[in-house]
Write an enzyme that holds these catalytic residues in place. Structure first.
Site, PDB file in Angstrom:
ATOM      1  CB  SER A  45      -8.560   0.160  -2.038  1.00 41.10           C
ATOM      2  OG  SER A  45      -7.701   0.179  -0.933  1.00 41.10           O
ATOM      3  NE  ARG A 100      -4.359  -1.396   1.250  1.00 36.17           N
ATOM      4  CZ  ARG A 100      -5.488  -1.540   1.888  1.00 36.17           C
ATOM      5  NH1 ARG A 100      -5.553  -1.359   3.177  1.00 36.17           N
ATOM      6  NH2 ARG A 100      -6.580  -1.854   1.245  1.00 36.17           N
ATOM      7  CE1 TYR A 137      -5.011  -3.882   4.938  1.00 33.06           C
ATOM      8  CE2 TYR A 137      -2.659  -3.830   4.573  1.00 33.06           C
ATOM      9  CZ  TYR A 137      -3.929  -4.019   4.093  1.00 33.06           C
ATOM     10  OH  TYR A 137      -4.131  -4.336   2.776  1.00 33.06           O
ATOM     11  CG  ASP A 159      -5.332  -0.977  -2.719  1.00 34.51           C
ATOM     12  OD1 ASP A 159      -5.814  -2.117  -2.533  1.00 34.51           O
ATOM     13  OD2 ASP A 159      -5.136  -0.162  -1.805  1.00 34.51           O
ATOM     14  CD  GLN A 201      -3.028   6.016  -3.273  1.00 33.26           C
ATOM     15  OE1 GLN A 201      -3.362   6.849  -4.104  1.00 33.26           O
ATOM     16  NE2 GLN A 201      -2.869   6.303  -2.007  1.00 33.26           N
TER      17      GLN A 201
HETATM   18  P1  NAD Z   1      -9.241  -3.716   6.551  1.00 36.14           P
HETATM   19  O1  NAD Z   1     -10.228  -4.188   5.523  1.00 36.14           O
HETATM   20  O2  NAD Z   1      -8.093  -4.599   6.874  1.00 36.14           O
HETATM   21  O3  NAD Z   1     -10.029  -3.392   7.935  1.00 36.14           O
HETATM   22  C1  NAD Z   1     -11.189  -2.597   7.957  1.00 36.14           C
HETATM   23  C2  NAD Z   1     -11.141  -1.630   9.113  1.00 36.14           C
HETATM   24  O4  NAD Z   1     -11.390  -2.308  10.341  1.00 36.14           O
HETATM   25  C3  NAD Z   1      -9.792  -0.916   9.294  1.00 36.14           C
HETATM   26  O5  NAD Z   1      -9.998   0.466   9.243  1.00 36.14           O
HETATM   27  C4  NAD Z   1      -9.333  -1.384  10.681  1.00 36.14           C
HETATM   28  O6  NAD Z   1      -8.602  -0.386  11.352  1.00 36.14           O
HETATM   29  C5  NAD Z   1     -10.658  -1.674  11.349  1.00 36.14           C
HETATM   30  N1  NAD Z   1     -10.592  -2.507  12.555  1.00 36.14           N
HETATM   31  C6  NAD Z   1      -9.836  -3.609  12.794  1.00 36.14           C
HETATM   32  N2  NAD Z   1     -10.100  -4.100  14.019  1.00 36.14           N
HETATM   33  C7  NAD Z   1     -11.048  -3.293  14.584  1.00 36.14           C
HETATM   34  C8  NAD Z   1     -11.747  -3.280  15.823  1.00 36.14           C
HETATM   35  N3  NAD Z   1     -11.509  -4.176  16.768  1.00 36.14           N
HETATM   36  N4  NAD Z   1     -12.651  -2.296  16.045  1.00 36.14           N
HETATM   37  C9  NAD Z   1     -12.911  -1.359  15.093  1.00 36.14           C
HETATM   38  N5  NAD Z   1     -12.298  -1.324  13.910  1.00 36.14           N
HETATM   39  C10 NAD Z   1     -11.375  -2.271  13.643  1.00 36.14           C
HETATM   40  O7  NAD Z   1      -8.638  -2.311   6.173  1.00 36.14           O
HETATM   41  P2  NAD Z   1      -8.730  -1.443   4.843  1.00 36.14           P
HETATM   42  O8  NAD Z   1     -10.047  -0.797   4.770  1.00 36.14           O
HETATM   43  O9  NAD Z   1      -8.323  -2.256   3.660  1.00 36.14           O
HETATM   44  O10 NAD Z   1      -7.578  -0.377   5.080  1.00 36.14           O
HETATM   45  C11 NAD Z   1      -7.395   0.312   6.268  1.00 36.14           C
HETATM   46  C12 NAD Z   1      -6.729   1.632   5.953  1.00 36.14           C
HETATM   47  O11 NAD Z   1      -5.553   1.453   5.135  1.00 36.14           O
HETATM   48  C13 NAD Z   1      -7.550   2.597   5.121  1.00 36.14           C
HETATM   49  O12 NAD Z   1      -8.551   3.264   5.758  1.00 36.14           O
HETATM   50  C14 NAD Z   1      -6.469   3.561   4.654  1.00 36.14           C
HETATM   51  O13 NAD Z   1      -6.192   4.529   5.631  1.00 36.14           O
HETATM   52  C15 NAD Z   1      -5.298   2.665   4.479  1.00 36.14           C
HETATM   53  N6  NAD Z   1      -5.069   2.447   3.054  1.00 36.14           N
HETATM   54  C16 NAD Z   1      -3.949   2.968   2.506  1.00 36.14           C
HETATM   55  C17 NAD Z   1      -3.725   2.800   1.128  1.00 36.14           C
HETATM   56  C18 NAD Z   1      -2.510   3.390   0.492  1.00 36.14           C
HETATM   57  O14 NAD Z   1      -1.779   4.069   1.127  1.00 36.14           O
HETATM   58  N7  NAD Z   1      -2.275   3.104  -0.773  1.00 36.14           N
HETATM   59  C19 NAD Z   1      -4.602   2.094   0.349  1.00 36.14           C
HETATM   60  C20 NAD Z   1      -5.743   1.573   0.949  1.00 36.14           C
HETATM   61  C21 NAD Z   1      -5.954   1.749   2.306  1.00 36.14           C
END
Ligand code: NAD
Length: 377
Positions: free
Chosen positions: A139, A128, A233, A136, A133
């Site tokens: 996402s 990530r 994450y 991805d 991006q």
């Molecule tokens: P994910 O599908 O792995 O998890 C979903 C969400 O659940 C996450 O936000 C995580 O923090 C949350 N979570 C985990 N345990 C929890 C708990 N006990 N209680 C409440 N929430 C909990 O994650 P995702 O959506 O694929 O990605 C998370 C973050 O990664 C995104 O919001 C973003 O900030 C970042 N991201 C960065 C890039 C990049 O830089 N290229 C790309 C995609 C996402």
């Protein structure tokens, strides 16, 4: 000057039951042709996503009826779901595959790919970083899932989402709670907000607060330390943390008409955030939509692919949501695949640079040799 033959990219029909997406859509086939990559699709591959064979032919792709011949003649095979053992058996030696691979759940497939001297890339493992991006796929597909979770909740709730002021009286807006505000959670929040609901959300990552608020939702503050992992994450939480979280979130859950859960920790079973006792405290007619159902569920009562009813509360464990909106899910996914394949091909030759962190990060099997150890074989 010696002209090398074009790279042949094959797109088989997805074989997993219920999978309606296709890895490459016609417009992207045309774009790939422009970079010297010849696309061949299995007849009917785009049918369930509403991309007919004729649309591929219009865009310069070849449609092949014989699946085995299609796979055997490919340099690169693009898929949504991990290849099946039968598909791997049909690959020619040295073929590359690009797909979701969930390596730790498909060790037999990884072993078969290694035996075939294949090179397999797992889109879940694309790092990530900003440069990646556009590749991805986690996402892009989570965007679809979050949107659909918002709609699925609105459809099942026996109440309006928006506030209505009518001559017959004022209807208050639905109260929606989103647990996990990553890509899918934020999209669920945006969808519920567009439908007029009052939305609250919680996530263990500190950065989530601002993102939640920027969508017009309020952030639920719990007296818990944040749980940052690497790559954006969350890190896996201890059972003690989760127990305290459940204790603190109980009243929020009970006061909500809808709870949408999206909390995942990559490679691990989803944490239980909503217990049966919490469901019992919700009002009749309330709805829980669990987007983590494929990974074990965030609600104790979730059953993958089913709507369970308990004392008038519906618990819907959504499985493979992006497949339910296959046209746009495929539209986004195929762009992710084409951008990734674009990295593998230089001047019309399939020449991946394993010094590139995106290629190295996504590669699970390299020409059948190393890396297999990393996924536990
Ligand atoms: P994910 O599908 O792995 O998890 C979903 C969400 O659940 C996450 O936000 C995580 O923090 C949350 N979570 C985990 N345990 C929890 C708990 N006990 N209680 C409440 N929430 C909990 O994650 P995702 O959506 O694929 O990605 C998370 C973050 O990664 C995104 O919001 C973003 O900030 C970042 N991201 C960065 C890039 C990049 O830089 N290229 C790309 C995609 C996402």
């Amino acid at each position: 000057m010696l002209l090398c033959p074009p790279v042949k990219l094959a797109v088989p029909t997805e074989s997993l039951a219920g999978e309606r997406r296709v890895a490459i859509i016609p417009d992207i086939a045309a774009k790939l042709a422009g970079s010297g990559i010849e696309v061949a699709v299995q007849a009917g591959a785009g049918h369930a996503a509403h991309f007919p064979d004729a649309a591929y032919v219009d865009k310069g792709a070849t449609v092949v009826a014989d699946r085995t011949a299609l796979l055997a003649g490919a340099d690169v095979v693009a898929k949504v779901q991990p290849p099946s053992l039968e598909e791997v058996a049909a690959l020619g030696p040295g073929t590359s595959t690009v797909s979701f691979l969930a390596p730790s759940n498909h060790l037999d497939v990884i072993r078969a790919l290694a035996d075939k001297k294949a090179t397999a890339y797992s889109l879940e493992l694309v790092p990530r970083i900003s440069r990646a991006q556009s590749m991805d796929a986690l996402s892009s597909q989570a965007t679809v899932s979050g949107y659909l979770a918002g709609l699925a909740a609105a459809e099942r709730l026996p109440k309006f989402f928006p506030m209505f002021m009518t001559a017959a009286g004022t209807v208050p807006p639905a109260k929606v709670l989103v647990l996990g505000a990553g890509v899918a959670g934020l999209q669920a929040i945006a969808t519920a907000r567009r439908l007029g609901a009052q939305v609250r959300a919680y996530d263990v990552r500190a950065a989530a607060k601002e993102e939640v608020q920027s969508l017009g939702a309020s952030f639920v503050e719990l007296e818990l330390e944040t749980q940052e992992g690497s790559g954006g994450y969350a890190r896996e939480q201890s059972e003690d943390f989760l127990a305290r979280q459940r204790e603190l979130i109980g009243n929020e859950v009970a006061a909500s008409d809808v709870v949408i859960t999206t909390a995942a920790v990559p490679g691990r079973k989803a944490p239980i955030l909503v217990t049966t006792e919490m469901v019992d405290r919700m009002a009749e007619g309330s709805v829980i939509v669990d987007l983590a159902a494929d990974g074990g569920g965030n609600c104790e009562l979730s059953e993958p692919g089913k709507e369970v009813e308990r004392a008038g509360v519906i618990v819907y464990g959504m499985t493979n949501p992006p497949s339910a909106m296959p046209t746009h899910a495929s539209f986004l996914f195929s762009r992710n695949v084409a951008n990734f394949v674009g990295l593998l091909v230089t001047d019309g030759n399939l020449e991946p640079d394993f010094g590139d962190e995106i290629i190295a990060g996504a590669c699970v099997v390299r020409a059948g040799d190393d890396l297999v150890a990393e996924v536990g074989l």
